[in-house]
Design an enzyme around this catalytic site. Structure first.
Site, PDB file in Angstrom:
ATOM      1  N   CYS A 119      -6.022   2.004   6.006  1.00 61.49           N
ATOM      2  CA  CYS A 119      -6.685   0.752   6.353  1.00 61.49           C
ATOM      3  C   CYS A 119      -6.074   0.238   7.672  1.00 61.49           C
ATOM      4  CB  CYS A 119      -6.484  -0.271   5.233  1.00 61.49           C
ATOM      5  SG  CYS A 119      -4.788  -0.914   5.143  1.00 61.49           S
ATOM      6  N   HIS A 131       0.859  -1.188   0.000  1.00 65.22           N
ATOM      7  CA  HIS A 131       0.000   0.000   0.000  1.00 65.22           C
ATOM      8  C   HIS A 131       0.894   1.237   0.000  1.00 65.22           C
ATOM      9  CE1 HIS A 131      -3.919  -1.869   1.781  1.00 65.22           C
ATOM     10  NE2 HIS A 131      -3.376  -2.640   0.846  1.00 65.22           N
ATOM     11  N   CYS A 151      -2.209  -0.481   7.429  1.00 64.69           N
ATOM     12  CA  CYS A 151      -1.378   0.723   7.359  1.00 64.69           C
ATOM     13  C   CYS A 151      -1.394   1.491   8.680  1.00 64.69           C
ATOM     14  CB  CYS A 151      -1.839   1.601   6.203  1.00 64.69           C
ATOM     15  SG  CYS A 151      -1.550   0.812   4.597  1.00 64.69           S
ATOM     16  N   GLU A 206       1.058   3.844   1.895  1.00 68.32           N
ATOM     17  CA  GLU A 206       1.622   4.213   3.191  1.00 68.32           C
ATOM     18  C   GLU A 206       2.804   3.328   3.556  1.00 68.32           C
ATOM     19  OE1 GLU A 206      -2.955   4.455   3.864  1.00 68.32           O
ATOM     20  OE2 GLU A 206      -1.582   3.438   2.489  1.00 68.32           O
TER      21      GLU A 206
END
Length: 181
Positions: free
Chosen positions: A90, A60, A93, A62
């Site tokens: 999410c 992801h 993260c 992040e």
């Protein structure tokens, strides 16, 4: 990259960088999310979604930005670092930010399905953990939301067109085979 307007806050400037990174994700066929890690006024990590291209569920935006920041700073603990991301983090993260001791996360659009900074749950300030990450949503929210909505609108249209094409080709094939019999 977009030039900051004079009325932009420093948060807008960093979020615009994250939006530009999200464009990279979209160009790669990924959900357009971008992230920037800032330490002492300097960008030390950047990332965009790469889950599909890297075949990695943890890739992801992040996480990619946190990884780069850790390498630049020589430490996974990112004390006094702030993270800017175009979509609310999410759970994975958010947990990475807690573990990395990020000071604050600024996000653009909320995520009503998996948001872990207050929309669905708030793992950033969960009472039982040893570090809390401050959060602030709504930074350039309209721009971040529009970027995501346009992506998903386009993706739905592409899927609809592909289904239509597949049905059309199936009809042509079955018509041809009916005539051959």
């Amino acid at each position: 990259m977009n030039e900051p307007q004079t009325s932009d806050t420093i948060h807008d400037v960093y979020m615009r960088q994250a939006i530009t990174l999200a464009d990279n994700a979209e160009q790669e066929g990924e959900v357009p999310v971008g992230a920037v890690v800032v330490y002492q006024g300097e960008v030390v990590g950047t990332g965009w979604n790469r889950t599909i291209t890297q075949h990695d569920a943890t890739a992801h935006a992040e996480v990619m930005a946190l990884r780069q920041a850790g390498q630049v700073l020589g430490n996974y603990r990112l004390l006094d670092a702030d993270l800017y991301v175009t979509l609310e983090p999410c759970p994975m993260c958010a947990a990475a930010m807690v573990h990395g001791r990020v000071r604050k996360v600024y996000f653009g659009a909320p995520d009503p399905k998996t948001g872990a900074a207050g929309s669905v749950m708030n793992l950033l300030s969960y009472e039982e953990v040893n570090h809390h990450v401050q959060s602030e949503g709504g930074v350039l929210e309209a721009e971040c939301r529009a970027q995501l909505q346009a992506f998903f609108r386009r993706r739905r249209a592409e899927k609809k067109a592909a289904k239509k094409t597949a049905r059309g080709e199936a009809s042509i094939v079955s018509s041809d085979s009916d005539q051959a019999s």
